[in-house]
Motif scaffolding. Structure first.
Motif, PDB file in Angstrom:
ATOM      1  N   ALA A  88       0.845  -1.201   0.000  1.00 28.81           N
ATOM      2  CA  ALA A  88       0.000   0.000   0.000  1.00 28.81           C
ATOM      3  C   ALA A  88       0.871   1.237   0.000  1.00 28.81           C
ATOM      4  N   SER A  89       0.398   2.273  -0.664  1.00 27.83           N
ATOM      5  CA  SER A  89       1.062   3.569  -0.530  1.00 27.83           C
ATOM      6  C   SER A  89       0.758   4.123   0.855  1.00 27.83           C
ATOM      7  N   ILE A  90       1.705   4.877   1.399  1.00 28.31           N
ATOM      8  CA  ILE A  90       1.550   5.477   2.721  1.00 28.31           C
ATOM      9  C   ILE A  90       1.556   6.986   2.570  1.00 28.31           C
ATOM     10  N   PRO A  91       0.510   7.670   2.999  1.00 29.10           N
ATOM     11  CA  PRO A  91       0.523   9.134   2.939  1.00 29.10           C
ATOM     12  C   PRO A  91       1.718   9.676   3.706  1.00 29.10           C
ATOM     13  N   ALA A  92       2.397  10.644   3.115  1.00 26.43           N
ATOM     14  CA  ALA A  92       3.625  11.166   3.732  1.00 26.43           C
ATOM     15  C   ALA A  92       3.365  11.738   5.116  1.00 26.43           C
ATOM     16  N   ASP A  93       2.164  12.290   5.331  1.00 33.34           N
ATOM     17  CA  ASP A  93       1.895  12.878   6.644  1.00 33.34           C
ATOM     18  C   ASP A  93       1.725  11.811   7.730  1.00 33.34           C
ATOM     19  N   GLN A  94       1.697  10.525   7.334  1.00 39.75           N
ATOM     20  CA  GLN A  94       1.575   9.448   8.314  1.00 39.75           C
ATOM     21  C   GLN A  94       2.879   8.653   8.473  1.00 39.75           C
ATOM     22  N   TYR A  95       3.946   9.193   7.924  1.00 46.50           N
ATOM     23  CA  TYR A  95       5.222   8.477   7.915  1.00 46.50           C
ATOM     24  C   TYR A  95       5.710   8.131   9.325  1.00 46.50           C
ATOM     25  N   GLU A  96       5.658   9.082  10.250  1.00 54.90           N
ATOM     26  CA  GLU A  96       6.182   8.835  11.594  1.00 54.90           C
ATOM     27  C   GLU A  96       5.457   7.669  12.263  1.00 54.90           C
ATOM     28  N   ASN A  97       4.143   7.597  12.100  1.00 45.65           N
ATOM     29  CA  ASN A  97       3.398   6.485  12.683  1.00 45.65           C
ATOM     30  C   ASN A  97       3.667   5.178  11.938  1.00 45.65           C
ATOM     31  N   ALA A  98       3.864   5.278  10.622  1.00 42.60           N
ATOM     32  CA  ALA A  98       4.122   4.070   9.825  1.00 42.60           C
ATOM     33  C   ALA A  98       5.421   3.397  10.245  1.00 42.60           C
ATOM     34  N   LYS A  99       6.402   4.186  10.642  1.00 42.22           N
ATOM     35  CA  LYS A  99       7.698   3.618  11.042  1.00 42.22           C
ATOM     36  C   LYS A  99       7.573   2.674  12.234  1.00 42.22           C
ATOM     37  N   ALA A 100       6.522   2.837  13.018  1.00 43.94           N
ATOM     38  CA  ALA A 100       6.354   2.016  14.218  1.00 43.94           C
ATOM     39  C   ALA A 100       5.677   0.680  13.934  1.00 43.94           C
ATOM     40  N   ILE A 101       5.236   0.459  12.707  1.00 45.96           N
ATOM     41  CA  ILE A 101       4.567  -0.802  12.367  1.00 45.96           C
ATOM     42  C   ILE A 101       5.639  -1.848  12.078  1.00 45.96           C
ATOM     43  N   ASP A 102       5.718  -2.867  12.901  1.00 48.96           N
ATOM     44  CA  ASP A 102       6.867  -3.775  12.820  1.00 48.96           C
ATOM     45  C   ASP A 102       6.725  -4.891  11.792  1.00 48.96           C
ATOM     46  N   ASN A 103       5.547  -5.055  11.189  1.00 51.14           N
ATOM     47  CA  ASN A 103       5.398  -6.138  10.212  1.00 51.14           C
ATOM     48  C   ASN A 103       5.505  -5.654   8.765  1.00 51.14           C
ATOM     49  N   ILE A 104       5.954  -4.407   8.574  1.00 49.94           N
ATOM     50  CA  ILE A 104       6.128  -3.892   7.216  1.00 49.94           C
ATOM     51  C   ILE A 104       7.522  -3.296   7.041  1.00 49.94           C
ATOM     52  N   GLU A 105       7.935  -3.232   5.780  1.00 49.92           N
ATOM     53  CA  GLU A 105       9.087  -2.434   5.379  1.00 49.92           C
ATOM     54  C   GLU A 105       8.570  -1.237   4.587  1.00 49.92           C
TER      55      GLU A 105
END
Length: 586
Positions: free
Chosen positions: A291-308
């Motif tokens: 999935a694409s990740i909205p740039a404004d959600q990048y900081e929260n996305a970094k904490a998801i441990d099952n994705i790169e």
């Protein structure tokens, strides 16, 4: 005026996490907001499952339109749906130049006017019928048809020899296209030799046997656009075939066993629309693999441990467009309106200088968006002019330009009147989608208010994707300026977006100099890369001066990938960028 501004800024501070405060500490922001380094390929090297299923999230706050044909579609969501079942006959390399690695090979004549494509053996539509050279001819017959109402009758179509006569209804044949008797080879001759042949040529065939034949009267263009043959059960010759569509919501694909490259790795792919507000939770739960990740959600996305997280600079940019005229459907040309509210280029220059795009990119988007300077992106390394610096945030420069244009505050209410002393209200259209859409629109409105321009949202609100573009394309008189974005495609030629005959030229800007430079950039002389570079540098300078649109940001495209995914890359030079090799591990 001061009270209104204070209230607006207070709300913005809450929504955008002290955006204004960061704006006042620009030097500190520059030091800490540095775009991180990202991988382009997943790290999982385990073998792919024999019959795996992958879930692909189309991140969108609106349903996909469902016009699943390259000739007729308009929005990027539909392009995302098509990527799994549809292909061009010619592949392209990392520099977006055609190669012989696709489903067809090509040769170009000595005079650079004729390209001959030969379809490889075993290339079949997903219904088992062979892909024919006449299927590519059919694409050109549709694009150039007198009844065609889409937006893709551009230079690389009109430049085909005999196409203008066909397009005007003077003949039923396109003299510049010939097909061999065995339906394996097609030769396309252009009126003018152009380097855009190498990066902008149409090589996506259309399955005549499936959607019906316009040329015999079996169907009409209107029939095709509304037909289930492109909306519910389209076919292609790509690695997967569609087995079920829930309109606007989801698509189920299954492996195309007769795919010309070989057996695709996955048994099935599920594509589903997921809102930008929900996508991180969906990724976290493992309900989407890519999935694409909205740039404004990048900081929260970094904490998801099952994705790169993979990322690279995208082939797109955001911009503010200024409505300067209308589309003339009768002549197929853009027409300037000398009475447009924003007809004076100094006002447009001022509005660009008034926008604080740098702070938005650094603070809201964590350095993953950065100020756009030119209308040819940095990814086109040979043609992007780095000496064009855009119009950096400079409210005092903006005020001086507005003063020079005669836009001054006559009645003392804090807002400028126009050059004739009339009240001036500019109506701004922007799209909904994502939690930052509203605050960014309001922040720009405040930027413009800071230099004395009274800008209001059209109808007082943001607009859904499809209705927004419908109104912009129709030159809705309520819209004076708008915020939108372009994906540039693979050809550096900007005529398809900014030419006199370009339906996508939503500002409706035209000029004789623009015509001259765009024609020169695709001329035979432009096979000389240095000549073409000089032409496009001059064009970028012209657009910087005339400002029919103000590019606001370039961006990194972030892709979240579940760690079970293998053989996946976003590098266009990699074999792993092709969906047929994507897989999932046990």
């Amino acid at each position: 005026m001061k009270k209104r501004r204070m209230l607006l800024m207070s709300s913005l501070l809450v929504i955008v996490a002290n955006l204004a405060a960061c704006s006042m500490q620009r030097g500190q922001a520059e030091e800490r907001q540095v775009a991180p380094e990202f991988p382009l390929k997943v790290s999982n090297v385990l073998p792919a499952m024999e019959d795996g299923e992958l879930t692909y999230a189309l991140v969108s706050d609106t349903p996909f339109e469902g016009t699943l044909n390259r000739v007729f579609y308009s929005g990027s969501p539909d392009a995302t749906v098509m990527q799994f079942f549809d292909e061009s006959l010619l592949a392209t390399d990392a520099e977006f130049l055609i190669t012989n690695e696709g489903a067809a090979t090509y040769e170009i004549s000595d005079d650079n006017k004729t390209i001959t494509l030969t379809i490889k053996d075993g290339v079949k539509w997903s219904d088992g019928e062979p892909v024919k050279a006449s299927d590519l001819l059919y694409t050109y017959q549709l694009l150039g048809h007198p009844d065609y109402v889409g937006t893709r009758y551009t230079f690389m179509v009109s430049n085909v020899e005999g196409m203008p006569a066909y397009h005007n209804g003077e003949t039923k044949e396109i003299s510049g296209i010939s097909v061999s008797e065995d339906e394996k080879t097609i030769a396309i001759t252009f009126t003018e030799a152009t380097p855009s042949m190498l990066s902008g040529i149409w090589t996506v065939p259309t399955p005549r046997h499936h959607i019906g034949d316009v040329m015999t009267g079996e169907v009409t263009i209107e029939d095709i656009v509304s037909s289930d043959k492109i909306r519910k059960n389209p076919i292609g010759f790509g690695p997967y075939k569609i087995t079920k569509i829930v309109p606007g919501e989801s698509v189920l694909y299954e492996r195309n066993e007769s795919y010309w490259r070989g057996r695709p790795a996955l048994q099935s792919i599920v594509l589903k629309v997921v809102s930008s507000a929900s996508i991180l939770e969906v990724l976290k739960k493992g309900e989407a693999d890519i999935a694409s990740i909205p740039a404004d959600q990048y900081e929260n996305a970094k904490a998801i441990d099952n994705i790169e997280i993979l990322a690279d600079v995208d082939t797109s940019y955001t911009y503010i467009g200024f409505k300067l005229g209308k589309w003339d459907a009768r002549t197929g040309e853009n027409r300037l309106d000398p009475n447009a509210k924003l007809a004076d280029k100094r006002v447009r220059q001022a509005m660009w200088h008034a926008m604080d795009t740098k702070t938005i990119g650094e603070v809201l988007y964590h350095g993953l968006r950065f100020p756009a300077t030119s209308l040819i992106l940095p990814i086109f390394k040979n043609f992007h002019d780095a000496s064009v610096k855009g119009r950096p945030y400079n409210p005092e420069k903006a005020k001086a330009l507005l003063d020079e244009a005669g836009f001054v505050d006559v009645d003392g209410d804090g807002f400028r009147e126009d050059a004739e002393g009339n009240k001036l209200v500019l109506h701004f259209a922007s799209m909904s989608g994502g939690e930052m859409a509203e605050p960014i629109a309001q922040y720009y409105i405040q930027n413009w208010a800071d230099v004395g321009l009274n800008v209001k949202l059209v109808d007082g609100r943001l607009h859904e994707f499809n209705s927004f573009y419908d109104r912009v394309q129709a030159d809705d008189p309520k819209i004076d300026l708008f915020q939108a974005a372009w994906g540039t495609g693979t050809d550096p030629d900007p005529a398809g977006l900014y030419g006199r005959q370009a339906a996508f030229n939503y500002s409706r800007y035209t000029s004789a100099k623009n015509d001259e430079l765009l024609a020169a950039g695709t001329s035979e002389k432009a096979f000389d890369i240095n000549y073409r570079r000089d032409i496009y540098n001059e064009w970028q300078q012209l657009m910087w001066e005339d400002v029919p649109i103000a590019p606001t940001d370039y961006r990194y495209s972030l892709i979240g990938v579940n760690k079970r995914v293998v053989n996946f890359s976003i590098d266009p030079a990699s074999d792993y960028s092709l969906p047929w090799v994507w897989g999932v591990a046990e």
